[in-house]
Motif scaffolding. Structure first.
Motif, short mmCIF file in Angstrom:
data_model
loop_
_atom_site.label_atom_id
_atom_site.label_comp_id
_atom_site.label_asym_id
_atom_site.label_seq_id
_atom_site.Cartn_x
_atom_site.Cartn_y
_atom_site.Cartn_z
N ILE A 60 0.83 -1.20 0.00
CA ILE A 60 0.00 0.00 0.00
C ILE A 60 0.87 1.26 0.00
O ILE A 60 0.59 2.22 -0.73
N ASP A 61 1.92 1.27 0.79
CA ASP A 61 2.82 2.43 0.79
C ASP A 61 3.41 2.66 -0.60
O ASP A 61 3.49 3.81 -1.06
N ARG A 62 3.84 1.60 -1.26
CA ARG A 62 4.40 1.74 -2.61
C ARG A 62 3.33 2.25 -3.59
O ARG A 62 3.62 3.09 -4.46
N SER A 63 2.12 1.73 -3.46
CA SER A 63 1.05 2.14 -4.36
C SER A 63 0.67 3.60 -4.15
O SER A 63 0.48 4.36 -5.12
N LEU A 64 0.55 4.02 -2.91
CA LEU A 64 0.21 5.42 -2.63
C LEU A 64 1.28 6.36 -3.16
O LEU A 64 0.97 7.41 -3.74
N ALA A 65 2.53 5.98 -2.98
CA ALA A 65 3.63 6.82 -3.48
C ALA A 65 3.63 6.88 -5.00
O ALA A 65 3.81 7.94 -5.60
N ARG A 66 3.41 5.73 -5.63
CA ARG A 66 3.45 5.68 -7.09
C ARG A 66 2.36 6.53 -7.72
O ARG A 66 2.59 7.21 -8.73
N PHE A 67 1.15 6.50 -7.14
CA PHE A 67 0.02 7.18 -7.76
C PHE A 67 -0.32 8.51 -7.10
O PHE A 67 -1.31 9.14 -7.47
N LYS A 69 -1.41 9.25 -4.05
CA LYS A 69 -2.66 9.23 -3.29
C LYS A 69 -2.37 9.10 -1.79
O LYS A 69 -1.26 8.80 -1.38
N ARG A 70 -3.42 9.31 -0.99
CA ARG A 70 -3.26 9.22 0.47
C ARG A 70 -3.89 7.96 1.05
O ARG A 70 -3.48 7.49 2.10
N ARG A 71 -4.90 7.41 0.34
CA ARG A 71 -5.63 6.27 0.89
C ARG A 71 -6.04 5.32 -0.23
O ARG A 71 -6.10 5.70 -1.40
N VAL A 72 -6.36 4.08 0.16
CA VAL A 72 -6.85 3.08 -0.78
C VAL A 72 -8.23 2.60 -0.35
O VAL A 72 -8.60 2.71 0.82
N VAL A 73 -8.97 2.05 -1.30
CA VAL A 73 -10.13 1.22 -0.99
C VAL A 73 -9.60 -0.21 -0.87
O VAL A 73 -8.92 -0.70 -1.77
N LEU A 74 -9.89 -0.84 0.23
CA LEU A 74 -9.36 -2.17 0.50
C LEU A 74 -10.49 -3.19 0.33
O LEU A 74 -11.52 -3.10 1.00
N LEU A 75 -10.29 -4.14 -0.60
CA LEU A 75 -11.29 -5.17 -0.88
C LEU A 75 -10.73 -6.52 -0.46
O LEU A 75 -9.72 -6.98 -0.99
N GLY A 76 -11.38 -7.16 0.52
CA GLY A 76 -10.93 -8.46 0.99
C GLY A 76 -11.98 -9.52 0.75
O GLY A 76 -13.16 -9.31 1.06
N HIS A 77 -11.56 -10.66 0.20
CA HIS A 77 -12.48 -11.76 -0.05
C HIS A 77 -12.06 -12.97 0.78
O HIS A 77 -10.91 -13.41 0.73
N SER A 78 -12.99 -13.51 1.57
CA SER A 78 -12.77 -14.73 2.33
C SER A 78 -11.56 -14.58 3.26
O SER A 78 -11.56 -13.70 4.11
N TRP A 79 -10.52 -15.41 3.11
CA TRP A 79 -9.31 -15.25 3.90
C TRP A 79 -8.80 -13.81 3.82
O TRP A 79 -8.36 -13.23 4.81
N GLY A 80 -8.88 -13.20 2.64
CA GLY A 80 -8.43 -11.83 2.48
C GLY A 80 -9.24 -10.84 3.29
O GLY A 80 -8.76 -9.76 3.63
N SER A 81 -10.48 -11.21 3.63
CA SER A 81 -11.30 -10.31 4.46
C SER A 81 -10.81 -10.28 5.90
O SER A 81 -11.01 -9.28 6.60
N ALA A 82 -10.16 -11.35 6.36
CA ALA A 82 -9.55 -11.32 7.69
C ALA A 82 -8.36 -10.36 7.68
O ALA A 82 -8.21 -9.51 8.57
N LEU A 83 -7.51 -10.46 6.64
CA LEU A 83 -6.39 -9.53 6.50
C LEU A 83 -6.89 -8.10 6.41
O LEU A 83 -6.31 -7.18 6.99
N GLY A 84 -7.98 -7.89 5.64
CA GLY A 84 -8.49 -6.55 5.43
C GLY A 84 -8.96 -5.88 6.70
O GLY A 84 -8.67 -4.70 6.94
N LYS A 94 -4.80 5.06 6.17
CA LYS A 94 -4.45 4.70 4.80
C LYS A 94 -5.61 4.06 4.04
O LYS A 94 -5.44 3.66 2.89
N VAL A 95 -6.76 3.96 4.69
CA VAL A 95 -7.90 3.25 4.10
C VAL A 95 -9.09 4.20 3.94
O VAL A 95 -9.61 4.71 4.93
N ALA A 96 -9.51 4.41 2.70
CA ALA A 96 -10.68 5.25 2.44
C ALA A 96 -11.97 4.51 2.74
O ALA A 96 -12.95 5.11 3.20
N ALA A 97 -11.98 3.21 2.47
CA ALA A 97 -13.14 2.38 2.76
C ALA A 97 -12.69 0.93 2.73
O ALA A 97 -11.76 0.57 2.00
N TYR A 98 -13.38 0.10 3.49
CA TYR A 98 -13.08 -1.34 3.50
C TYR A 98 -14.31 -2.09 3.00
O TYR A 98 -15.44 -1.83 3.43
#
Length: 280
Positions: A60-67, A69-84, A94-98
């Motif tokens: 996320i830090d690399r993505s924000l720097a590259r583009f 931006k200040r925040r991301v929309v974080l989309l988590g599916h299943s196992w990824g939703s636990a990480l999210g 760093k998260v605009a919405a989850y």
């Protein structure tokens, strides 16, 4: 943040949800040990939830720097939703919405309900082999091998895929999506095996409903009404108790565990019309 653990979904999103790229800059991440990130040299002791959250923060830090931006929309599916949920709780600035799809909440409760559903449906349909195998493994907790048995019969009983999707179509999409190749399917299987062995014990112990009861970011739960893999009723109960500055629950009436790919038009519309305004 794909599911699994270890089940890269880049090809699926590129097949069913590529329209999102017209409204978002979409970052597809094959997590450590999954998909194109799979390697035999990955250290076993690096396959932990804590390391994955740290990996995500680096990305996320690399993505924000590259583009710029200040925040991301974080989309988590299943196992990824636990990480999210864990990430949004730790780094809300760093998260605009989850967005949680097939949202993990209380895994012990979910696995128990999933097993009961598969067994009840097998009895209802007089599937003797299914009944025999499910009774042989007994109710959870299960080993990785037993999980494979339970998931196989859950899929056969309609608890993993709704009427609009099948495992065969998912596999075909994994090798026919833009930029995909048959080697991606090989890496998918290798990564899934590695990740499940290393991460399942942490995932099965997850109880976000107990441990994360408030997020300081807007949240959306997108749940398949027919989902008995990560049981949607358990996710909905979590939605009822979690606190957030804004929250919304959207039901996908014709979907089980794969709502983005089972009802892609609705999924894309919700992401663009409901979620995107929080990122602008």
């Amino acid at each position: 943040l794909h599911g699994g653990p270890g089940s890269s979904e880049t090809a699926l999103f590129r097949t069913f949800n590529v329209a999102l790229e017209d409204a978002f800059t979409v970052v597809y991440w094959d997590q450590r040990g999954a998909g194109r990130s799979y390697s035999k040299t990955i250290a076993a002791d690096s396959m932990t939830v804590e390391r994955f959250v740290a990996d995500l923060d680096e990305l996320i830090d690399r993505s924000l720097a590259r583009f710029g931006k200040r925040r991301v929309v974080l989309l988590g599916h299943s196992w990824g939703s636990a990480l999210g949920v864990l990430y949004a709780g730790r780094f809300p600035d760093k998260v605009a919405a989850y967005v949680g799809v097939g949202q993990v909440a209380d895994m012990v409760a979910s696995e128990a309900a999933s097993y009961d559903f598969a067994l009840a449906k097998a009895r209802e349909r007089s599937r003797r082999e299914a009944i025999r195998q499910l009774l042989a493994i007994g109710p959870p907790p299960h080993t990785i091998k037993q999980i494979g048995t339970q998931r196989r019969w859950l899929m056969a009983m309609g608890g993993a895929f709704g009427p609009r999707l099948s495992l065969a179509r998912v596999m075909w999409s994994a090798i026919s999506a833009p930029e995909a190749s048959p080697w991606d399917l090989v890496r998918l299987l290798q990564g899934s095996s590695l990740s499940l062995r290393r991460l399942w014990p942490e995932l099965i112990a997850a109880n976000l409903q107990r441990d994360v009861r408030r997020l300081e970011v807007p949240i959306f739960f997108l749940l398949g009404r027919l989902d008995m893999q990560v049981v949607s009723a358990v996710g909905a109960a979590y939605f009822d108790i979690i606190e957030a500055p804004h929250k919304a629950l959207v039901w996908f009436e014709h979907s089980a565990h794969m709502a983005p790919f089972e009802e892609p038009e609705l999924f894309n519309r919700v992401m663009v019309e409901n979620v995107r305004p929080f990122a602008v």
